[in-house]
Design a protein around this motif. Sequence first.
Motif, PDB file in Angstrom:
ATOM      1  N   ASP A  37      -6.786   6.431   0.171  1.00 19.27           N
ATOM      2  CA  ASP A  37      -7.578   6.206  -1.304  1.00 19.27           C
ATOM      3  C   ASP A  37      -8.943   6.879  -1.200  1.00 19.27           C
ATOM      4  O   ASP A  37      -9.664   6.545  -0.638  1.00 19.27           O
ATOM      5  CB  ASP A  37      -7.626   4.469  -1.293  1.00 19.27           C
ATOM      6  N   ASP A 191      -6.112  -0.303  -2.776  1.00 20.41           N
ATOM      7  CA  ASP A 191      -6.516  -1.512  -3.521  1.00 20.41           C
ATOM      8  C   ASP A 191      -6.154  -1.827  -4.858  1.00 20.41           C
ATOM      9  O   ASP A 191      -6.080  -2.684  -5.435  1.00 20.41           O
ATOM     10  CB  ASP A 191      -8.222  -1.518  -3.097  1.00 20.41           C
ATOM     11  N   GLY A 192      -5.693  -0.612  -5.428  1.00 18.83           N
ATOM     12  CA  GLY A 192      -5.272  -0.615  -6.650  1.00 18.83           C
ATOM     13  C   GLY A 192      -3.871  -1.667  -6.683  1.00 18.83           C
ATOM     14  O   GLY A 192      -3.557  -2.014  -7.977  1.00 18.83           O
ATOM     15  N   ASP A 230      -6.866   1.156 -11.665  1.00 18.54           N
ATOM     16  CA  ASP A 230      -7.102   2.171 -10.579  1.00 18.54           C
ATOM     17  C   ASP A 230      -5.936   3.113 -10.212  1.00 18.54           C
ATOM     18  O   ASP A 230      -4.678   2.356 -10.602  1.00 18.54           O
ATOM     19  CB  ASP A 230      -7.503   1.243  -9.165  1.00 18.54           C
TER      20      ASP A 230
HETATM   21 CA    CA Z   1      -8.640   2.588  -5.142  1.00 22.69          CA
END
Ligand code: CA
Length: 249
Positions: A37, A191-192, A230
Amino acid sequence: MMEFAATSQTGVAHKVNQDGYRLQRDEDGSYIAIVADGMGGHVAGEVASALAVEAIWQALITEREQDPDERLLRAVQAANAVIFQRAQEDPACAGMGTTIVVVIADESNLHIAHVGDSRAYLCRQGELQALTSDHSYVNELVRRGQLAPEKAHAHPQRNLLLRSLGTLPEVQVEYTRFEWSEGDLLLLCSDGLTNPLTDAQIATIVSVKQELSLRVHHLVQAAVAAGGRDDITAALLANGEASQRRDGE
Ligand code: CA
């Protein structure tokens, strides 16, 4: 026998997808899964994650004789050097970096290296178990007992990383090994996916007995439906033939 599927979708907040991934069977019969990421202005985040995925893949498939832990550490450190050098040479890429989570899997073991807050989870009998611990400010607060885990999702500084790949000449890589067995699932994600969804929501979708390609798409759809803006990446590796099994078997 293993099955796998992965997908990535550009977040509505971004023009380009700054996540990168690769999930593939290696010649030696093991499986290699990578999720990155990226972060940085304009296209730099995309450059960083793409460089990381490519450099790690190349290092892993050219250095098979080492022990898995050493092989992973060297591959991630090689990627760190590539990204850092590019950031020094190209003003458009100054300060770029990326998270990384990379797994070498065979039928018995998961060898995992990570930097940052992209995660690996084991899903066993419908229960999700974190295999990595985020190198993030918020997770550090949780570890010290200064923040309740359920409040981490909404913390204003939840994106602040304590470690990232490519931003400094040296990187500290965390390695862990887990045993797994037939019927287990490995999930790698950015983390999206994990910011908008709870572990319970992820576990429910991942455990539905259908093709893995549908499960990763449903994960992305659920993250968007939950307000995720995201980039979202999800990669699933099943120990055994996941899509052939039906409930009760
Ligand atoms: Ca991200």
